[in-house]
Design a protein around this motif. Structure first.
Motif, PDB file in Angstrom:
ATOM      1  N   GLU A   1      39.165 -68.181  39.781  1.00 41.50           N
ATOM      2  CA  GLU A   1      40.759 -67.947  39.633  1.00 41.50           C
ATOM      3  C   GLU A   1      41.492 -67.487  38.925  1.00 41.50           C
ATOM      4  O   GLU A   1      40.777 -67.173  37.593  1.00 41.50           O
ATOM      5  N   SER A   2      42.325 -67.075  39.493  1.00 43.07           N
ATOM      6  CA  SER A   2      43.361 -65.601  38.216  1.00 43.07           C
ATOM      7  C   SER A   2      44.718 -66.065  38.480  1.00 43.07           C
ATOM      8  O   SER A   2      45.709 -67.003  39.534  1.00 43.07           O
ATOM      9  N   ARG A   3      45.654 -65.846  38.289  1.00 45.27           N
ATOM     10  CA  ARG A   3      46.532 -65.417  38.055  1.00 45.27           C
ATOM     11  C   ARG A   3      47.536 -64.111  37.668  1.00 45.27           C
ATOM     12  O   ARG A   3      46.503 -63.521  36.774  1.00 45.27           O
ATOM     13  N   GLY A   4      48.394 -64.099  38.039  1.00 44.87           N
ATOM     14  CA  GLY A   4      49.492 -62.998  37.583  1.00 44.87           C
ATOM     15  C   GLY A   4      51.419 -63.664  37.102  1.00 44.87           C
ATOM     16  O   GLY A   4      51.224 -64.360  36.758  1.00 44.87           O
ATOM     17  N   PRO A   5      51.716 -62.747  36.539  1.00 41.48           N
ATOM     18  CA  PRO A   5      53.012 -63.245  36.155  1.00 41.48           C
ATOM     19  C   PRO A   5      54.580 -63.440  37.418  1.00 41.48           C
ATOM     20  O   PRO A   5      53.947 -62.623  38.901  1.00 41.48           O
ATOM     21  N   VAL A   6      55.193 -63.938  36.691  1.00 47.23           N
ATOM     22  CA  VAL A   6      55.989 -64.653  37.444  1.00 47.23           C
ATOM     23  C   VAL A   6      57.018 -63.763  38.135  1.00 47.23           C
ATOM     24  O   VAL A   6      57.936 -63.539  39.070  1.00 47.23           O
ATOM     25  N   VAL A   7      57.268 -63.080  36.946  1.00 48.83           N
ATOM     26  CA  VAL A   7      58.536 -61.997  36.858  1.00 48.83           C
ATOM     27  C   VAL A   7      57.258 -60.954  37.312  1.00 48.83           C
ATOM     28  O   VAL A   7      56.526 -60.400  36.385  1.00 48.83           O
ATOM     29  N   GLU A   8      57.580 -60.107  38.372  1.00 52.43           N
ATOM     30  CA  GLU A   8      56.677 -59.383  38.712  1.00 52.43           C
ATOM     31  C   GLU A   8      57.675 -58.244  39.251  1.00 52.43           C
ATOM     32  O   GLU A   8      59.088 -57.774  39.094  1.00 52.43           O
ATOM     33  N   SER A   9      57.148 -56.674  39.465  1.00 51.67           N
ATOM     34  CA  SER A   9      57.954 -55.189  39.643  1.00 51.67           C
ATOM     35  C   SER A   9      58.020 -55.369  41.636  1.00 51.67           C
ATOM     36  O   SER A   9      56.554 -56.243  42.014  1.00 51.67           O
ATOM     37  N   ALA A  10      58.675 -55.446  42.134  1.00 48.36           N
ATOM     38  CA  ALA A  10      58.687 -54.947  43.181  1.00 48.36           C
ATOM     39  C   ALA A  10      57.609 -53.804  43.665  1.00 48.36           C
ATOM     40  O   ALA A  10      57.160 -54.503  44.726  1.00 48.36           O
TER      41      ALA A  10
ATOM     42  N   VAL B   1      61.641 -58.517  40.229  1.00 48.53           N
ATOM     43  CA  VAL B   1      61.858 -59.571  40.841  1.00 48.53           C
ATOM     44  C   VAL B   1      61.624 -60.967  40.703  1.00 48.53           C
ATOM     45  O   VAL B   1      59.672 -60.713  40.094  1.00 48.53           O
ATOM     46  N   LEU B   2      61.471 -61.991  40.987  1.00 47.04           N
ATOM     47  CA  LEU B   2      60.144 -63.449  40.851  1.00 47.04           C
ATOM     48  C   LEU B   2      59.917 -63.230  41.899  1.00 47.04           C
ATOM     49  O   LEU B   2      60.169 -63.099  43.247  1.00 47.04           O
ATOM     50  N   ARG B   3      58.484 -62.949  42.099  1.00 51.28           N
ATOM     51  CA  ARG B   3      57.262 -62.736  43.021  1.00 51.28           C
ATOM     52  C   ARG B   3      57.860 -63.524  44.243  1.00 51.28           C
ATOM     53  O   ARG B   3      57.768 -64.917  43.745  1.00 51.28           O
ATOM     54  N   THR B   4      57.572 -63.628  45.373  1.00 48.43           N
ATOM     55  CA  THR B   4      58.020 -64.163  46.320  1.00 48.43           C
ATOM     56  C   THR B   4      57.088 -64.850  47.139  1.00 48.43           C
ATOM     57  O   THR B   4      56.847 -65.734  48.561  1.00 48.43           O
ATOM     58  N   HIS B   5      55.781 -64.537  46.522  1.00 53.78           N
ATOM     59  CA  HIS B   5      54.327 -64.648  47.323  1.00 53.78           C
ATOM     60  C   HIS B   5      53.556 -64.637  46.408  1.00 53.78           C
ATOM     61  O   HIS B   5      53.333 -63.563  44.929  1.00 53.78           O
TER      62      HIS B   5
ATOM     63  N   PRO C   1      31.441 -57.289  45.399  1.00 54.53           N
ATOM     64  CA  PRO C   1      31.843 -58.757  46.726  1.00 54.53           C
ATOM     65  C   PRO C   1      32.541 -59.741  45.176  1.00 54.53           C
ATOM     66  O   PRO C   1      32.241 -59.447  44.580  1.00 54.53           O
ATOM     67  N   LEU C   2      33.600 -60.083  45.859  1.00 52.07           N
ATOM     68  CA  LEU C   2      34.441 -61.225  44.972  1.00 52.07           C
ATOM     69  C   LEU C   2      35.017 -61.800  45.662  1.00 52.07           C
ATOM     70  O   LEU C   2      35.116 -61.761  47.244  1.00 52.07           O
ATOM     71  N   LYS C   3      35.127 -63.516  45.063  1.00 56.21           N
ATOM     72  CA  LYS C   3      35.954 -64.405  45.671  1.00 56.21           C
ATOM     73  C   LYS C   3      36.847 -64.977  44.911  1.00 56.21           C
ATOM     74  O   LYS C   3      36.471 -65.071  43.754  1.00 56.21           O
ATOM     75  N   MET C   4      38.158 -64.818  45.144  1.00 59.75           N
ATOM     76  CA  MET C   4      39.417 -65.025  43.945  1.00 59.75           C
ATOM     77  C   MET C   4      40.396 -65.400  44.479  1.00 59.75           C
ATOM     78  O   MET C   4      40.546 -65.605  45.562  1.00 59.75           O
ATOM     79  N   PHE C   5      40.517 -66.779  43.317  1.00 60.72           N
ATOM     80  CA  PHE C   5      42.026 -67.874  43.843  1.00 60.72           C
ATOM     81  C   PHE C   5      43.021 -68.064  43.102  1.00 60.72           C
ATOM     82  O   PHE C   5      42.634 -68.111  42.103  1.00 60.72           O
ATOM     83  N   SER C   6      44.295 -67.814  43.518  1.00 55.65           N
ATOM     84  CA  SER C   6      45.353 -67.858  42.120  1.00 55.65           C
ATOM     85  C   SER C   6      46.186 -68.831  42.827  1.00 55.65           C
ATOM     86  O   SER C   6      46.476 -69.244  43.854  1.00 55.65           O
ATOM     87  N   VAL C   7      46.354 -70.093  41.856  1.00 57.25           N
ATOM     88  CA  VAL C   7      47.545 -71.028  42.422  1.00 57.25           C
ATOM     89  C   VAL C   7      49.094 -70.870  41.875  1.00 57.25           C
ATOM     90  O   VAL C   7      49.048 -70.370  40.241  1.00 57.25           O
ATOM     91  N   GLY C   8      50.192 -70.952  42.215  1.00 62.86           N
ATOM     92  CA  GLY C   8      51.213 -70.387  41.199  1.00 62.86           C
ATOM     93  C   GLY C   8      52.538 -70.944  42.375  1.00 62.86           C
ATOM     94  O   GLY C   8      52.848 -70.949  43.143  1.00 62.86           O
ATOM     95  N   ARG C   9      53.362 -70.805  41.207  1.00 63.99           N
ATOM     96  CA  ARG C   9      55.093 -70.361  42.005  1.00 63.99           C
ATOM     97  C   ARG C   9      55.606 -69.203  42.605  1.00 63.99           C
ATOM     98  O   ARG C   9      55.294 -68.362  41.906  1.00 63.99           O
ATOM     99  N   VAL C  10      56.129 -69.600  43.668  1.00 63.48           N
ATOM    100  CA  VAL C  10      56.956 -68.556  44.320  1.00 63.48           C
ATOM    101  C   VAL C  10      58.691 -68.780  44.542  1.00 63.48           C
ATOM    102  O   VAL C  10      58.667 -69.577  43.959  1.00 63.48           O
ATOM    103  N   PHE C  11      59.250 -68.058  44.767  1.00 66.66           N
ATOM    104  CA  PHE C  11      60.529 -67.528  45.000  1.00 66.66           C
ATOM    105  C   PHE C  11      61.471 -66.749  46.004  1.00 66.66           C
ATOM    106  O   PHE C  11      61.044 -65.918  46.040  1.00 66.66           O
TER     107      PHE C  11
END
Ligand code: PHE
Length: 509
Positions: free
Chosen positions: A266-275, A344-348, A363-373
Motif C-alpha cells: 500500500e502506498s499514498r501520496g499528497p492530495v495537493v499535488e503538482s500538475a 492542483v487538488l489531484r484529479t485521480h 517487480p512490484l505490486k502497489m495499490f493506494s486508496v485516496g480522495r480525488v477532486f
C-alpha cells in the motif's frame, strides 16, 4: 402438537408446577406449590401464567375477607367490653347512678355511654331515673361477641369460616365502630385442567438447568453433565446504537484487505499535488481538456509545487515535445515548466503510481486508496470529491491479460461481475474501462479505467518493464453495496440510515 414435544418445550418452572399436582387431586395454592417444589412465588406465578395460556391449568381468583382486632379491640378483648366492665360493678353494687357507675368501672363518659346502651340492648340492666340496676343476680354468661373477641386475640379469622352464632356476633362487632378491621385479600388457587392432567400422566421429567457456568463446574468437569438454560431470543431488549465504522470506510477497508491479500504494497501520496505528477508525467499534454479550470481545482495557496529532479523534469519535457528516446513523436508543442509547477487538488490517484515508480524498482505490486477532486456539480450521482483505488503491477512479463485478470479477481472478491470495453487515456495503451453488472437493473455501469502505461510515461521514470495500471471509483461501488440512490447520502450524517446499518460484517444486506 404432540405431547412429547410440548413437554420438551416446557420451561423447567412450568414442569415443576405440573409436578406439584402429581400427588394431589385438589387445586393448590401458589404457596403450596412454592413450598413443595422449592420455588419462589414469583416463579410459580409466571409459570402458572404460561401454563394457563396453553390450557394446562386454570387459575381461580378469590377475594377473602379477614377479620382482625383494632388496637382498641385488643384492649376490649383483654379487659372486657364496656358493658362487661359495667355489669361486673353492678353485680357487686346492685344499683348505681350513671356517673358513679362509670367512675367505678374506670370508663370515660363516651365509653360508659356506649356501655350503658349495650347493657340495655343485651338485657343485662335497666335504667330508671338516671340509676342503673342489673336485671338478674350475678354476672351474665359470656356472649358470642365476647367469645369472638377471644378468638380474634389469637389471630385474624375469615368470617365465612365462622358458625352462625359467631357470624352474627361478627356482624354486631362490625357495627360497633373501631373494634375490628376487615381486610380483603385476593388469593389464587390453581387447578389442573384435564389437558394438564393428561400431560402430567405422560411423565414430566425435571432436569435442573444451569444458568451460570462457574469456575467450579469447569474444574470438576461437572459442566459436562449440566443442562443449560436456553437463551430466549424473543426476549425484549433495549435498542442500542453503538458507534460503528462508517459504511464507506468499511468498504475502503474491505478493498484494502483484498489488495493486501493479493500481495500488493500500500502506498499514498499528497492530495495537493503538482500538475507535473497529476498530468505531465502521465503524458497528458498541457492543452488537454481535463486540465482546464472547469474540470480541475487549481490551488491558490501554495500556487506552485516543488518539482522533482531537473533530470526527470527534462525527460518528461522531451517526451512531450518530441517523444524523446521512446520512438514516439510526442505532442509536438513547447512544454512549459511553469504549467507543470501549478498546484492542483489531484484529479485521480494515478499520480501516486507515478511517484511510486520513481522510487521502487520492478517487480512490484502497489495499490493506494485516496480522495480525488473534480469540478463537478453536485447531483445524486456526482460529487466534487470522491475516492479511488489505484494500482500498478510492474514486472518483466506483465501484460494486458494479467491486468484484466487482476481486475476480474478484485471485483469477484467484492461480489461483482465485470466486463471490459475499449477506452482512451493519454497515459495507457492498451486502455480499457471496467463495467460491473447490476443484476437488479440488468445493466452495466462504468467504474474505472485501466491500461498498460505507455513508453512515454515509463521512459522518463526510468522503468524498463511493462506496467499494468488501474484506477477505480469507490463511491459508486458503495452505493450499489448499500443500495442507496443518492451519492450524497454517503457524506451526510443521516443517523436514521447509519443507525440501521449492521455494526460489522458484510454490508450486502
Ligand atoms: N486515472 C483514470 C483511471 C486509470 C488509471 C490507470 C490507468 C488507466 C486509467 C481515471 O481517473 O479515470
Amino acid at each position: 402438537m404432540d405431547t412429547d414435544r410440548i413437554i420438551d418445550q416446557l420451561h423447567i418452572y412450568e414442569k415443576k408446577v405440573l409436578k406439584a399436582f402429581e400427588d394431589s387431586d385438589r387445586p393448590l395454592k401458589p404457596e403450596e406449590i412454592a413450598e413443595s417444589q422449592e420455588m419462589d412465588i414469583k416463579s410459580v406465578m409466571s409459570a402458572v401464567g404460561a401454563l394457563e395460556s396453553r390450557g394446562f391449568v386454570r387459575v381461580i381468583k378469590d377475594v377473602q375477607e379477614y377479620v382482625s382486632l383494632t388496637d382498641d379491640g385488643r384492649v376490649y378483648a383483654e379487659e372486657g367490653l364496656p358493658e362487661r366492665r359495667l355489669i361486673e360493678v353492678l353485680a357487686g353494687e346492685g344499683e348505681l347512678d350513671v356517673s358513679e357507675l362509670a367512675e367505678r368501672a374506670g370508663l370515660d363518659r363516651k365509653e360508659s355511654g356506649i356501655g350503658i346502651g349495650w347493657l340495655m340492648r343485651k338485657g343485662w340492666a335497666k335504667i330508671d331515673d338516671g340509676r342503673v340496676s342489673p336485671v338478674q343476680e350475678g354476672t351474665p354468661g359470656r356472649g358470642a361477641d365476647e367469645e369472638l373477641l377471644q378468638i380474634l386475640l389469637r389471630g385474624p379469622v375469615r368470617p365465612d369460616e365462622l358458625d352462625d352464632r359467631l357470624r352474627a356476633a361478627y356482624r354486631d362487632l362490625a357495627g360497633r365502630k373501631g373494634i375490628i378491621d376487615i381486610r380483603k385479600v385476593k388469593s389464587h388457587t390453581i387447578e389442573l385442567t384435564p389437558e394438564g392432567r393428561r400431560l402430567l400422566e405422560r411423565g414430566v421429567e425435571i432436569v435442573e438447568e444451569a444458568t451460570q457456568l462457574t469456575h467450579e463446574h469447569l474444574k470438576t468437569g461437572k459442566w459436562r453433565e449440566l443442562h443449560y438454560r436456553g437463551y430466549n431470543v424473543d426476549a425484549e431488549y433495549p435498542m442500542v446504537y453503538p458507534g460503528k465504522i462508517h459504511p464507506l470506510r468499511r468498504i475502503i477497508n474491505e478493498i484494502r484487505s483484498i489488495f493486501l491479500a493479493l500481495g500488493f504494497t500500500e502506498s499514498r501520496g499528497p492530495v495537493v499535488e503538482s500538475a507535473f505528477w497529476n498530468f505531465d508525467c502521465l503524458f497528458q499534454p498541457q492543452d488537454h481538456a481535463a486540465r482546464e479550470m472547469q474540470d480541475t481545482f487549481y490551488v491558490k495557496n501554495p500556487p506552485f509545487a516543488q518539482l522533482p529532479t531537473d533530470d526527470l523534469v527534462g525527460r518528461v519535457q522531451s517526451v512531450h515535445e518530441d517523444g524523446g528516446s521512446t520512438g514516439s513523436e510526442g505532442w509536438q508543442y513547447e512544454w512549459d515548466v511553469d504549467v507543470a509547477r501549478q498546484s492542483v487538488l489531484r484529479t485521480h490517484t494515478t499520480c501516486v503510481s507515478a511517484r511510486f515508480l520513481t522510487e521502487n524498482r520492478p517487480p512490484l505490486k502497489m495499490f493506494s486508496v485516496g480522495r480525488v477532486f473534480r469540478r463537478e456539480t453536485i447531483t445524486y450521482k456526482h460529487l466534487p470529491e470522491f475516492h479511488q483505488v489505484e494500482g500498478i503491477v510492474a514486472g518483466e512479463d506483465v501484460n494486458f491479460r494479467n491486468l484484466l485478470g487482476i481486475l476480474r479477481e478484485f471485483y469477484r472478491k467484492l461480489g461483482f461481475r465485470v466486463r471490459f470495453r475499449p477506452a482512451y487515456f493519454p497515459y495507457t495503451y492498451l486502455s480499457t474501462e471496467c463495467e460491473i453488472y447490476l443484476p437488479d437493473k440488468k445493466s452495466w455501469i462504468e467504474l474505472g479505467g485501466a491500461g498498460m502505461f505507455r513508453p512515454e510515461v515509463l521512459e522518463p521514470l526510468g522503468v524498463e518493464t511493462p506496467v499494468a495500471a488501474f484506477g477505480l471509483g469507490i463511491e459508486r461501488l458503495a452505493m450499489i453495496r448499500l443500495d442507496i440512490r443518492d451519492i450524497r447520502q454517503l457524506y451526510q450524517s443521516d443517523l436514521g440510515w447509519l443507525r440501521k446499518l449492521p455494526v460489522t460484517g458484510d454490508l450486502q444486506l
